[in-house]
Design an enzyme around this catalytic site. Sequence first.
Site, short mmCIF file in Angstrom:
data_model
loop_
_atom_site.label_atom_id
_atom_site.label_comp_id
_atom_site.label_asym_id
_atom_site.label_seq_id
_atom_site.Cartn_x
_atom_site.Cartn_y
_atom_site.Cartn_z
N TYR A 1 0.85 -1.21 0.00
CA TYR A 1 0.00 0.00 0.00
C TYR A 1 0.87 1.25 0.00
O TYR A 1 0.69 2.16 -0.81
CB TYR A 1 -0.91 -0.04 1.23
CG TYR A 1 -1.71 1.21 1.50
CD1 TYR A 1 -2.68 1.64 0.60
CD2 TYR A 1 -1.52 1.93 2.68
CE1 TYR A 1 -3.42 2.78 0.88
CE2 TYR A 1 -2.26 3.07 2.96
CZ TYR A 1 -3.21 3.49 2.05
OH TYR A 1 -3.96 4.62 2.30
N1 LIG Z 1 -9.28 6.37 6.08
C1 LIG Z 1 -8.04 6.60 6.42
O1 LIG Z 1 -7.67 6.55 7.61
C2 LIG Z 1 -7.05 6.96 5.37
C3 LIG Z 1 -5.76 7.27 5.79
C4 LIG Z 1 -4.82 7.60 4.86
C5 LIG Z 1 -5.15 7.64 3.52
N2 LIG Z 1 -6.41 7.35 3.12
C6 LIG Z 1 -6.70 7.40 1.68
O2 LIG Z 1 -7.94 8.04 1.50
C7 LIG Z 1 -8.54 7.57 0.28
C8 LIG Z 1 -9.99 7.20 0.56
O3 LIG Z 1 -9.99 6.11 1.46
P1 LIG Z 1 -11.16 5.87 2.52
O4 LIG Z 1 -10.53 5.57 3.79
O5 LIG Z 1 -12.18 6.93 2.42
O6 LIG Z 1 -11.73 4.49 1.94
P2 LIG Z 1 -13.21 4.03 1.53
O7 LIG Z 1 -14.21 4.50 2.50
O8 LIG Z 1 -13.09 2.58 1.27
O9 LIG Z 1 -13.44 4.82 0.17
C9 LIG Z 1 -12.81 4.41 -1.01
C10 LIG Z 1 -13.53 5.06 -2.16
O10 LIG Z 1 -12.88 4.64 -3.37
C11 LIG Z 1 -13.88 4.10 -4.23
N3 LIG Z 1 -13.35 3.01 -5.03
C12 LIG Z 1 -12.69 1.92 -4.60
N4 LIG Z 1 -12.37 1.15 -5.64
C13 LIG Z 1 -12.85 1.77 -6.76
C14 LIG Z 1 -12.83 1.48 -8.14
N5 LIG Z 1 -12.21 0.39 -8.63
N6 LIG Z 1 -13.42 2.35 -9.00
C15 LIG Z 1 -14.03 3.47 -8.53
N7 LIG Z 1 -14.07 3.79 -7.24
C16 LIG Z 1 -13.48 2.96 -6.36
C17 LIG Z 1 -14.97 3.59 -3.31
O11 LIG Z 1 -16.18 3.56 -4.05
P3 LIG Z 1 -17.26 2.38 -3.87
O12 LIG Z 1 -17.31 2.03 -2.43
O13 LIG Z 1 -18.51 3.04 -4.37
O14 LIG Z 1 -16.76 1.30 -4.73
C18 LIG Z 1 -14.99 4.66 -2.24
O15 LIG Z 1 -15.74 5.75 -2.65
C19 LIG Z 1 -7.69 6.42 -0.20
O16 LIG Z 1 -6.85 6.83 -1.24
C20 LIG Z 1 -6.87 6.04 1.02
O17 LIG Z 1 -5.65 5.47 0.68
C21 LIG Z 1 -7.36 6.98 4.02
#
Ligand SMILES: NC(=O)c1ccc[n+]([C@@H]2O[C@H](COP(=O)([O-])OP(=O)(O)OC[C@H]3O[C@@H](n4cnc5c(N)ncnc54)[C@H](OP(=O)(O)O)[C@@H]3O)[C@@H](O)[C@H]2O)c1
Length: 326
Positions: A222
């Site tokens: 990742y």
């Molecule tokens: N949450 C944290 O603590 C955290 C920390 C550091 C970085 N991040 C980064 O923040 C970003 C968002 O993560 P999150 O935590 O919000 O995760 P999340 O709730 O799982 O959201 C991920 C999003 O990406 C979409 N997605 C996943 N696969 C996809 C695909 N193949 N095509 C189109 N859309 C897709 C999902 O859409 P669907 O569900 O509709 O498929 C969802 O809207 C990521 O890049 C992650 O690395 C998060």
Amino acid sequence: MFTPLSTLSPIRGQLWKLASGFALLVHPRHLARKFVRCFLLIQYTVICWCARYYRYCNTPAELVTAVEMALRGLVAIITGSSSGVGAGIALAFSKEGAKLSLTGRNLKNLEEVVKDCKKAGCQDVLTNVGDITQDAFRKTLVESTKKKFGKIDVLVNNAGISSLCPLQSATKDQYDRMMALNVEAPLFLTQLAIPHLIESKGNVINISTAGTSTIAPGGGVYVMSKVALEAFTRYLAQELATKGVRVNTVNPGIVPSQMISRIVDDKGQAAEVEKAMIKATPMGRACAPEEMGHIVAFLASDKAGFVTGESFRADGGFTMTTPAIA
Ligand SMILES: NC(=O)c1ccc[n+]([C@@H]2O[C@H](COP(=O)([O-])OP(=O)(O)OC[C@H]3O[C@@H](n4cnc5c(N)ncnc54)[C@H](OP(=O)(O)O)[C@@H]3O)[C@@H](O)[C@H]2O)c1
């Protein structure tokens, strides 16, 4: 008693002119005319102001704050906006006056986010449901956004996945899935958006992770993908700087989301991972998705107009003091 004009000294002559000018000014006929003109001018200004801002505002209070909106009228594509961080960015952008092009795969979740954005004052929302790792879908997303809004000002590459897999046992499938969504999709989506971003002197924000500055056991693949995303940010920022397009990264610490609830530790407990991350965060709490959204909104706005090629950590101090999650 009148003084003949010819007998006035130059200074007294000036005083006389001033006095007669003032008398004309306060003459009821002139006063009334000035009052009507002034009233019409104020009315015209208020009507123009209301007409200009009405579309962004639901209440008079919003009408006042509309003047301060950092993204007023800007068109933003936010990938992965159907949940978590992306939904938070959409909400923050709505409050800052942006027009939104939202996308994800889950229609129901996306519809919920659209409802929240509308409640927050954004009336211009386009949605596209599909897989961002697919060329054809990326093309549809960019073209439909340009068609609906006539321009693209901001692209937020937020969609991403993570799974804990030690490098020693990571599979090709895990590697491919993370690279396809976290690296390839932002690269090729951004390529399609670049001509429009050059036209609008817009900007790109890539969502990485605070994990690139520390070690999160099991997060090797990742973090490799996110380090690649940060390299993409810097190189693209260099390529586009002279064209007036900025490119930046935001590195979030812990934000409660589906991704976090899917990451499980070696005992199979996702909640434990979340707890460990919060414990390792000096501020002792997670960041709300919308709170992260406001940081992205700041970087996307003109307020950050001299910031490019930068990685902006927002992690409650997670990487300030912590070498690793135990
Ligand atoms: N949450 C944290 O603590 C955290 C920390 C550091 C970085 N991040 C980064 O923040 C970003 C968002 O993560 P999150 O935590 O919000 O995760 P999340 O709730 O799982 O959201 C991920 C999003 O990406 C979409 N997605 C996943 N696969 C996809 C695909 N193949 N095509 C189109 N859309 C897709 C999902 O859409 P669907 O569900 O509709 O498929 C969802 O809207 C990521 O890049 C992650 O690395 C998060």
